[in-house]
Design a protein around this motif. Structure first.
Motif, PDB file in Angstrom:
ATOM      1  N   GLU A   1       0.822  -1.206   0.000  1.00  0.00           N
ATOM      2  CA  GLU A   1       0.000   0.000   0.000  1.00  0.00           C
ATOM      3  C   GLU A   1       0.863   1.266   0.000  1.00  0.00           C
ATOM      4  N   THR A   2       0.391   2.285  -0.685  1.00  0.00           N
ATOM      5  CA  THR A   2       1.070   3.587  -0.648  1.00  0.00           C
ATOM      6  C   THR A   2       0.746   4.267   0.675  1.00  0.00           C
ATOM      7  N   ILE A   3       1.790   4.710   1.386  1.00  0.00           N
ATOM      8  CA  ILE A   3       1.537   5.314   2.686  1.00  0.00           C
ATOM      9  C   ILE A   3       1.742   6.826   2.637  1.00  0.00           C
TER      10      ILE A   3
ATOM     11  N   THR B   1       7.056   8.788  -3.800  1.00  0.00           N
ATOM     12  CA  THR B   1       6.050   7.976  -3.139  1.00  0.00           C
ATOM     13  C   THR B   1       6.738   6.990  -2.216  1.00  0.00           C
ATOM     14  N   VAL B   2       6.148   6.769  -1.057  1.00  0.00           N
ATOM     15  CA  VAL B   2       6.678   5.763  -0.132  1.00  0.00           C
ATOM     16  C   VAL B   2       5.594   4.720   0.106  1.00  0.00           C
ATOM     17  N   ARG B   3       5.963   3.449  -0.076  1.00  0.00           N
ATOM     18  CA  ARG B   3       5.022   2.366   0.189  1.00  0.00           C
ATOM     19  C   ARG B   3       5.362   1.696   1.509  1.00  0.00           C
ATOM     20  N   THR B   4       4.357   1.043   2.098  1.00  0.00           N
ATOM     21  CA  THR B   4       4.567   0.349   3.359  1.00  0.00           C
ATOM     22  C   THR B   4       5.749  -0.599   3.243  1.00  0.00           C
ATOM     23  N   GLY B   5       6.659  -0.527   4.178  1.00  0.00           N
ATOM     24  CA  GLY B   5       7.805  -1.421   4.185  1.00  0.00           C
ATOM     25  C   GLY B   5       8.997  -0.912   3.391  1.00  0.00           C
ATOM     26  N   ASP B   6       8.814   0.171   2.672  1.00  0.00           N
ATOM     27  CA  ASP B   6       9.938   0.753   1.922  1.00  0.00           C
ATOM     28  C   ASP B   6      11.000   1.309   2.873  1.00  0.00           C
ATOM     29  N   VAL B   7      12.251   1.159   2.458  1.00  0.00           N
ATOM     30  CA  VAL B   7      13.308   1.921   3.117  1.00  0.00           C
ATOM     31  C   VAL B   7      13.882   2.841   2.051  1.00  0.00           C
TER      32      VAL B   7
ATOM     33  N   GLN C   1       1.717  19.208  -2.130  1.00  0.00           N
ATOM     34  CA  GLN C   1       0.917  18.392  -1.228  1.00  0.00           C
ATOM     35  C   GLN C   1       1.731  17.273  -0.607  1.00  0.00           C
ATOM     36  N   ILE C   2       1.360  16.930   0.604  1.00  0.00           N
ATOM     37  CA  ILE C   2       1.870  15.718   1.233  1.00  0.00           C
ATOM     38  C   ILE C   2       0.647  14.891   1.593  1.00  0.00           C
ATOM     39  N   LEU C   3       0.582  13.687   1.045  1.00  0.00           N
ATOM     40  CA  LEU C   3      -0.579  12.846   1.300  1.00  0.00           C
ATOM     41  C   LEU C   3      -0.169  11.670   2.173  1.00  0.00           C
ATOM     42  N   PHE C   4      -0.898  11.485   3.263  1.00  0.00           N
ATOM     43  CA  PHE C   4      -0.652  10.357   4.163  1.00  0.00           C
ATOM     44  C   PHE C   4      -1.875   9.471   4.068  1.00  0.00           C
ATOM     45  N   HIS C   5      -1.698   8.250   3.582  1.00  0.00           N
ATOM     46  CA  HIS C   5      -2.835   7.388   3.269  1.00  0.00           C
ATOM     47  C   HIS C   5      -3.847   8.127   2.400  1.00  0.00           C
ATOM     48  N   GLY C   6      -3.333   8.884   1.448  1.00  0.00           N
ATOM     49  CA  GLY C   6      -4.210   9.572   0.507  1.00  0.00           C
ATOM     50  C   GLY C   6      -4.830  10.849   1.031  1.00  0.00           C
ATOM     51  N   GLN C   7      -4.598  11.179   2.304  1.00  0.00           N
ATOM     52  CA  GLN C   7      -5.207  12.393   2.855  1.00  0.00           C
ATOM     53  C   GLN C   7      -4.162  13.498   2.983  1.00  0.00           C
ATOM     54  N   GLU C   8      -4.533  14.687   2.575  1.00  0.00           N
ATOM     55  CA  GLU C   8      -3.583  15.788   2.601  1.00  0.00           C
ATOM     56  C   GLU C   8      -3.330  16.225   4.044  1.00  0.00           C
ATOM     57  N   VAL C   9      -2.052  16.238   4.452  1.00  0.00           N
ATOM     58  CA  VAL C   9      -1.768  16.465   5.874  1.00  0.00           C
ATOM     59  C   VAL C   9      -1.808  17.935   6.259  1.00  0.00           C
ATOM     60  N   THR C  10      -1.683  18.832   5.272  1.00  0.00           N
ATOM     61  CA  THR C  10      -1.795  20.252   5.610  1.00  0.00           C
ATOM     62  C   THR C  10      -3.238  20.716   5.511  1.00  0.00           C
ATOM     63  N   GLY C  11      -4.136  19.768   5.181  1.00  0.00           N
ATOM     64  CA  GLY C  11      -5.551  20.118   5.032  1.00  0.00           C
ATOM     65  C   GLY C  11      -6.182  20.511   6.353  1.00  0.00           C
ATOM     66  N   LYS C  12      -7.375  21.070   6.254  1.00  0.00           N
ATOM     67  CA  LYS C  12      -8.073  21.590   7.418  1.00  0.00           C
ATOM     68  C   LYS C  12      -8.423  20.487   8.430  1.00  0.00           C
ATOM     69  N   GLY C  13      -8.813  19.333   7.917  1.00  0.00           N
ATOM     70  CA  GLY C  13      -9.302  18.288   8.817  1.00  0.00           C
ATOM     71  C   GLY C  13      -8.219  17.568   9.601  1.00  0.00           C
TER      72      GLY C  13
ATOM     73  N   ALA D   1       8.411   3.782  20.273  1.00  0.00           N
ATOM     74  CA  ALA D   1       7.408   3.566  21.319  1.00  0.00           C
ATOM     75  C   ALA D   1       6.071   4.206  20.963  1.00  0.00           C
ATOM     76  N   MET D   2       6.093   5.184  20.056  1.00  0.00           N
ATOM     77  CA  MET D   2       4.829   5.777  19.607  1.00  0.00           C
ATOM     78  C   MET D   2       4.153   4.892  18.553  1.00  0.00           C
ATOM     79  N   GLU D   3       4.816   3.809  18.189  1.00  0.00           N
ATOM     80  CA  GLU D   3       4.347   2.892  17.152  1.00  0.00           C
ATOM     81  C   GLU D   3       3.906   3.633  15.888  1.00  0.00           C
ATOM     82  N   PRO D   4       4.870   4.366  15.312  1.00  0.00           N
ATOM     83  CA  PRO D   4       4.555   5.156  14.117  1.00  0.00           C
ATOM     84  C   PRO D   4       4.448   4.263  12.893  1.00  0.00           C
ATOM     85  N   GLU D   5       3.829   4.794  11.861  1.00  0.00           N
ATOM     86  CA  GLU D   5       3.710   4.021  10.626  1.00  0.00           C
ATOM     87  C   GLU D   5       4.905   4.270   9.711  1.00  0.00           C
ATOM     88  N   VAL D   6       5.534   5.405   9.883  1.00  0.00           N
ATOM     89  CA  VAL D   6       6.739   5.735   9.118  1.00  0.00           C
ATOM     90  C   VAL D   6       7.743   6.338  10.094  1.00  0.00           C
TER      91      VAL D   6
END
Ligand SMILES: Nc1ncnc2c1ncn2[C@@H]1O[C@H](COP(=O)(O)OP(=O)(O)OP(=O)(O)O)[C@@H](O)[C@H]1O
Ligand SMILES: [Mg+2]
Lengths: 246, 300
Positions: free
Chosen positions: A3-5, A27-33, A61-73, A156-161
């Motif tokens: 998956e693209t992360i 693009t960075v995919r899950t498990g990529d180094v 844009q920076i998309l995290f799981h397809g969602q724009e991280v600088t977006g309002k939400g 310890a924060m168990e981050p995804e990236v």
């Protein structure tokens, strides 16, 4: 296909007049180094800091799981808790012990109980070989040890990236190995990592993807074999040949 | 030599006659200094925190405006109260407030005096502490803030868990400095008729003209108070700094030797290195030096 992360699209960043990043795409995919290499001042740190929103991108844009991280939400703190960062200068909290450094984020941000946070912190401190030092303050341990604690704190924060900005550049040569070996283990266990580094051997042998930056643009990217043994761009060849000399 | 013996005898006589009044004065001085220093620290902390809320060009206009306004107000407060003598501030507040509010606000009786004295000394201390707290906060390596942000901590969490504890330790000498100054400078409260240690001296010598002898008792009294305060503060600092050694926690007795491991100030030449921020680092170092050598409130 995993998956693209994380997707970076047309990212630019200027400090005043000075355009430090120009139209960055990758693009960075899950498990990529992904290793980001390039000369000093080419914008590598700025790119990582934009991804972690420590700097605000000027455009793109920076998309995290397809969602724009600088977006309002999107709450920047929530997002940052999922994207860990390890700094060149460690940035451990000087007022806390090694253990508290690894617990505070879990308790304050993830709202875990202290017991749960402690257990989790111990798990990752064990993974980086720092359990004997849990009661020490950062000023009492060596640079390599600090960096291993910083990695445990991020884990310890168990981050995804996990983002690394030259994690070994501030270390004495004999301490570089211990940190790189922790990072190798992480890569082997499938951690998604984005690593800015001057350790070419690490970039070549551990990463699944290499990005070469020059003057704020991505000059060349691809799998490490291709970039290291058969670089397409003259600038990449120049950069690599300078590195291979010493 | 005879003079000294005579002085000693006079002082002893004064003390025997008025010791209870001197002690009551000492008590008032200490209560006023402690309470006003604590309140002053709270004021200073609030101002310092408000003053260091970061904003960027991307923040909304109202937010930027409010933060700007706060900084201006704090600046004016600091400059006015640092730039005028506390004696006059006391007069202005004790007599001025009733005057300007048409006697709506009055400081009546003994409790009114206490209230006025505490207000004046607290506000004054607050003005000095505001600067110290601000300096204490900006002297902390920005890497600490970034480390906290990077694990998702909010500004408030970063401040309370990471920055303020370190800033507090850095400004503790300043707090102590202010406390000691307050022990001495509360003496100007005689101007509004607040009777503390020095006020008692004025009353006592009004009866018997032993100015010099009573002043000697005052000197010894003030010096005793400030020396004890210094001593206690230094103990507090030591205690906060904790042990320079730490326990190695053993989970594998074979690989680790037993005992306590001392590693005082261990560091590499690369520690805290941040090439991109050398200039900032220099500024912070200057801040730290200023904090340490207490530039701010010695001259009063
Ligand atoms: N906060 C800032 N304000 C102004 N200019 C900046 C700022 N941060 C970075 N720059 C500039 O941006 C450019 C890229 O810096 P960056 O730190 O991203 O490079 P880098 O590739 O990480 O270099 P290095 O390998 O030395 O760490 C540099 O020219 C630098 O001067
Ligand atoms: Mg960099």
């Amino acid at each position: 296909m995993s998956e693209t992360i994380l997707e970076v699209r047309h990212l630019s960043k200027s400090f005043g007049e000075h355009e430090v990043l120009k139209d960055i795409d990758f693009t960075v995919r899950t498990g990529d180094v992904t290793s980001i290499i390039g000369a000093s001042g080419s914008g590598k740190s700025t790119l990582l800091r934009c991804i972690n929103l420590l700097e605000t991108p000027t455009s793109g844009q920076i998309l995290f799981h397809g969602q724009e991280v600088t977006g309002k939400g999107v709450n920047p703190s929530r997002y940052r808790s999922k994207v860990g960062m390890v700094f060149q200068s460690f940035n451990l909290f000087n007022n806390m012990t090694v253990l508290d450094n690894c617990m505070v984020g879990q308790v304050k941000v993830l709202k875990k109980s202290r017991e749960e946070a402690r257990e989790n912190a111990m798990k990752y401190l064990d993974q980086v070989g720092m359990t004997p030092y849990i009661k020490a303050k950062p000023r009492q341990i060596s640079g390599g040890q600090k960096q291993r604690v910083a990695i445990a704190r991020a884990l310890a924060m168990e981050p995804e990236v996990l983002l690394f900005d030259e994690p070994t550049s501030a270390l004495d040569p004999e301490m570089v190995g211990e940190v790189l070996s922790v990072m190798r283990d992480l890569a082997r266990n499938g951690m998604t990592m984005l690593v800015v580094t001057h350790e070419m051997a690490f970039a070549r042998d551990v990463s699944s993807h290499v990005v070469f930056m020059s003057d704020g643009v991505i000059c060349e990217q691809g799998d490490p074999q291709q970039v290291f043994s058969n670089p397409q761009q003259q600038r990449t060849r120049d950069f690599l040949s300078r590195f291979m000399e010493h | 030599m005879d003079k000294f013996i005579e002085l000693g005898q006079d002082m002893a006589a004064l003390w025997m006659q008025y010791w209870d009044r001197y002690l009551v004065g000492i008590r008032s001085t200490l209560i006023l200094a402690v309470v006003a220093t604590l309140i002053g620290c709270v004021i200073g902390l609030l101002c310092g925190i408000l003053n260091t809320i970061p904003y960027t060009k991307n923040d909304s206009l109202p937010k930027r405006f409010v933060l700007r306004l706060i900084r201006v107000i704090v600046r004016i407060y600091v400059e006015v109260f640092r730039g005028t003598p506390m004696v006059l501030q006391a007069v202005f507040i004790y007599y001025g407030l009733p005057y300007f509010t048409n006697q709506q606000i009055m400081f009546r009786g003994n409790s009114g005096l206490w209230l006025a004295a505490i207000i004046v000394v607290s506000i004054n201390t607050g003005a000095y502490m505001a600067e110290s707290v601000r300096g204490g906060i900006i002297s902390i390596d920005p890497g600490q803030t970034e480390g906290a942000k990077a694990i998702g901590m909010t500004h408030v969490q970063t401040m309370t868990s990471v920055i303020l504890p370190q800033a507090f330790r850095n400004i503790l000498p300043q707090i102590g400095n202010n406390f000691i100054i307050n022990i001495k400078d509360t003496s100007v409260m005689f101007i509004i008729g607040f009777i503390e240690f020095f006020g008692q001296h004025r009353n006592i010598v009004g009866n018997n003209n032993m100015y010099f002898q009573s002043a000697a008792i005052e000197m010894i009294g003030y010096l005793t108070m400030t020396l004890i305060a210094s001593f206690l503060l230094r103990r507090l600092e030591k205690w906060l700094d904790g042990n320079s050694s730490y326990e190695l926690v053993q989970d594998d007795a074979l690989t680790l030797s037993a005992g306590t491991y001392t590693h005082p100030g261990k560091g590499t030449p690369f520690d805290e290195r941040n090439l991109e921020k050398t200039l900032d680092a220099e500024q912070r170092e200057r801040q730290r030096q200023e904090l340490k050598h207490g530039r701010s409130r010695g001259e009063r």
